[in-house]
Structure formats: C-alpha cells, structure tokens
Design an enzyme around this catalytic site. Structure first.
Site, short mmCIF file in Angstrom:
data_model
loop_
_atom_site.label_atom_id
_atom_site.label_comp_id
_atom_site.label_asym_id
_atom_site.label_seq_id
_atom_site.Cartn_x
_atom_site.Cartn_y
_atom_site.Cartn_z
CG ASP A 268 -12.75 -5.05 -37.22
OD1 ASP A 268 -11.98 -4.85 -36.77
OD2 ASP A 268 -12.18 -5.73 -38.10
CE1 TYR A 336 -16.26 -11.89 -35.88
CE2 TYR A 336 -15.82 -13.83 -35.02
CZ TYR A 336 -15.80 -12.41 -34.76
OH TYR A 336 -14.82 -11.47 -34.13
CE1 TYR A 408 -7.31 -7.80 -35.81
CE2 TYR A 408 -5.41 -9.73 -35.43
CZ TYR A 408 -5.86 -8.38 -35.21
OH TYR A 408 -5.46 -7.71 -34.34
#
Length: 451
Positions: A268, A336, A408
């Site tokens: 993103d 992440y 996501y």
C-alpha cells in the site's frame, strides 16, 4: 550425385523456374554438400551433363525438355547448347520463390545496411529474422507438398542463416538464438533492414524509506493524467513513484526509450519497505548501452529519489527471471512488521493466545472494503504462518507477521468490520486506532546472473 536428387530436381524445374539458391535449398539434405547456392549450381550442372548424354543416345525430346527447363532459370551453358543444336531456349523467368533476390549481392548489401544501422547500439550477440511475404510462403508450401520435400529449409530460415553468417564476419559478434542483444529484421524483396535492441533486464531489491510513495505512477482517477481540479491539474494523486525513482536514472544510463517495472507484489502507498527489501526487475526498452555501471546506478537512484528509495543487490537478469519473480508472488510468503496502537491496554497473556491461534491459521478474507470499488467482492483463503508480538507500551504492540502473499495485512489486524476472520481485533477484543506497516521481504530469492 544420387539419382534421387536429380529426379527431384527434374520434377521441380519442370514446374518451377528456380535460382541456384532456392533449388539447392529445396532439395535439402539429400546429397548435402556446400551451401544452397553451390548445391543448386552443381545439381544444374549434373542435369546439363544428363541432357548431353541423352543427346548422344538420341533421346532428343528428353534432352530438349531438360535444356528448356534449365534455360528458363538463366543457366548460360544450357542456353548456349540449346541454341547450338537448334532447340529454342525458354525465355528466362525470375525464380518463382525468391524472385531472383536471394543472391550474394543482395545479402552483401543488406549485411552492410545492418552494420550501419547497428552502429548506435552496444551489443555482443544478435539474431536475424527474415520477412517473407505471405504469397511467397504459400508458393513455397505448395512446392513442399507437391514434390514431397521433407528435408528442405524454408526461404526465411536460409536468409537468416546466410545473413547471420555474413554479419558474424563483419561485426565479430555471434548469433544467439536464446538471448540476442539486438535483432535484425530483413526484407530481401524491399531491400530493407530494421534493428531492434532486446530489452535489458536489471534486478534487485528496493527499499522505501518514506510512506506515501506508490510503487507505480498513481494517476488521477477522474482525469487519468489529463489534469483537473481534483488533482490540482497535475494529472496525478502522488507526484512520484518507486518505479520512476528507479527507472529514471537507469533509462538515462542505458540510453533506453522507456521501461516496464516488475515487482514481487506491491505494498500500500502508506507502507514502508525495509528488512530485505522487495524484489523487482526493471525492463529497459530499446537500450543503446548494455554494460552499464550498476554501482553508479545504485548511487543515482538514492540521489534522484532524495533518499526516499534505495536499492541493493543490483545485477543483470533476463526474461526467464520474470517467471521466477512471478513465482515469488504466487508461491512465496511475505514478512511484515506492524506497529499497532490499540484503544485499550494490552495484556501479555492475550498476545500469547493470539500467537498460538494464528500459528498456521487459515484466514477467510473477503475483498477489503477500501478496494471494493475497483475489485470484485470474493472470498480469499490465505494462511498466516506465524505472528510474534512484543509490547512496546501498554497501548502499543509490535507484530512480526509471516503470511501468504496476497493477504491484506491491515484487514488481518482490524478485521474490516467482520469481513476478515479471524482478526487481531477480534481475538484481542480491542480496537486498533493506528496501524503502521513495514514490508520486510519474501521467502524466495532469484539466483544471480553473470553478464
């Protein structure tokens, strides 16, 4: 010479006037000696000797037939013999396949044209492609079928071979059928040569040190780049992108006319990229230089982006590596770091329970609400491999997440109103107030390529 060769040659020349090159090429591997032109010339000489023998044996009509067929191709000795014995030679007809254009003079002219047109390119290997009009190819196919020629080479292939051999002599470069630096496209009928440089591929990992930099140019959704009030007449939502920061200096160094940017997934716009970086391949279009200094490119990318983006492990790649890059997206897991501020204080026991629940968990995730306007609403099943949680202060937690590509992560954390299950917010019964994400890398690597 084998009788089969002469028999095929006689059948060919009875129907089609052929130059030495095309006759030798169509006869193919049967009695293969010399190149196509030498093969064709020798076959015609053998047929002439056969006609002379027939004359000695008083087989006049058979001899006349061979002489007429040979004279129609412009064979000088056959014409002279026909005139000497009173047989009217046929009027010369251009070769029905190459129209008389496949000869040493034309090949030499095209070779020198090709050399001149390639002077603006740095290259070490090349490939020749030949254009043959469809009606010529159809005639050739009909000949193959009628005479049952199974070992013949096509005109296109023979042009490429002959011109490739001559260009190797003139340039000192080598023909490459797998990864040529440039491609010559030739048309012997029009006498034209076109030169195209193959793409130059550079790969590495990029790091995004500031949020609000999209991976690729983000144009205004209202005007799509034309400029309007919504985008301040810039045509864009964000002024720059990772792709432009990397490609800008590379295009100049390579003298390319454009680029394509390929990456192992995308983050993103507000997500930074750290850790081992995100793998990418930059495809430079029509480069005039190929051996560019990658250490200089690395430095220029940092300077050009004013520190917003940097790259590591730059190396040259090829088109095959694009498939490997895509396999990282499809089969690789992503890592992440998420810094999350929660509404209520966090308890260590709750985090330990969360780590246990999400170890190998399968997540049911509907298309996130924030992208529904541009993507179909469907269920995705993705796996979370591990979550490690560390309390930074009573409301702040650092999560290290390893999960399937395509998950996501923001929605994994806040739940998206129940559209992602399970979620961190659901398990902790605590609402996230702020989420800061950093992409840390993928689980697969592409082996380096030597130049």
């Amino acid at each position: 010479m084998e009788s089969e060769v002469l028999s095929r040659a006689r059948r060919l020349l009875e129907k089609y006037p052929l130059c030495d090159n095309c006759l030798g090429r169509l006869i193919g591997g049967v009695g293969a000696w010399g190149n196509s032109s030498e093969r064709g010339a020798e076959i015609k000489s053998q047929l002439l000797r056969e006609a002379k023998r027939m004359l000695e044996e008083h087989r006049i009509e058979e001899a006349y037939k061979i002489l007429r067929n040979l004279s129609s191709t412009g064979h000088r000795e056959a014409i002279q013999l026909a005139e000497r014995i009173g047989a009217r030679p046929e009027i010369r007809i251009p070769c029905v396949v190459c129209l008389g254009r496949f000869n040493e003079t034309v090949i030499e002219e095209l070779a020198h044209k090709a050399v001149q047109k390639s002077l603006g390119y740095e290259f070490y290997s090349f490939l020749v492609g030949a254009h043959v009009p469809s009606h010529i190819a159809s005639i050739e196919e009909r000949i193959f079928s009628e005479i049952a020629l199974t070992e013949s080479r096509t005109l296109r292939k023979d042009i490429s071979s002959e011109l490739g051999r001559r260009l190797e002599e003139l340039t000192g470069k080598t023909v490459s059928f797998t990864s040529p630096d440039i491609i010559f496209k030739v048309d012997i009928f029009m006498g034209e040569v076109e030169v195209n440089a193959s793409p130059l591929y550079i790969r590495g990992q990029y790091f995004k040190h500031q949020p609000h930099v999209p991976q690729t140019p983000w144009f205004c959704s209202k005007c799509w780049g034309a400029g309007c009030k919504l985008c301040g007449f810039t045509g864009r939502i964000y002024p720059d992108s990772v792709a432009e920061y990397i490609a800008g200096p590379a295009v100049k160094l390579a003298g390319a006319i454009g680029y394509k940017f390929h990456a192992a997934g995308r983050e993103d716009v507000d997500v930074q990229v750290g850790g081992e970086g995100r793998p990418f391949i930059l495809e430079l279009i029509q480069p005039s230089r190929r051996r560019i200094d990658l250490s200089l490119l690395k430095q220029q990318i940092t300077e050009y982006s004013k520190g917003n983006v940097s790259v590591e492990n730059l190396s040259f790649a090829d088109s095959k590596d694009l498939k490997l890059l895509k396999s990282e997206v499809e089969g690789g897991s992503k890592r992440y770091r998420a810094i999350v501020r929660f509404e209520s204080p966090i308890v260590q026991d709750d985090l330990e329970r969360l780590e246990s629940i999400f170890r190998g968990a399968v997540i049911d995730q509907m298309t996130p609400t924030r992208v529904l306007r541009r993507r179909a609403d469907r269920l995705r099943k993705k796996r979370v491999y591990s979550v490690t949680a560390t309390i930074k202060d009573p409301h702040l937690v650092e999560f290290l997440i390893v999960a399937d590509g395509g998950l996501y992560v923001k929605e994994l954390i806040h739940g998206d109103g129940g559209r992602t299950k399970p979620s961190f917010a659901e398990i902790l019964a605590n609402r996230p107030l702020e989420i800061r994400l950093e992409f840390l890398g993928v689980s697969k690597r592409i082996p380096p390529k030597e130049m």
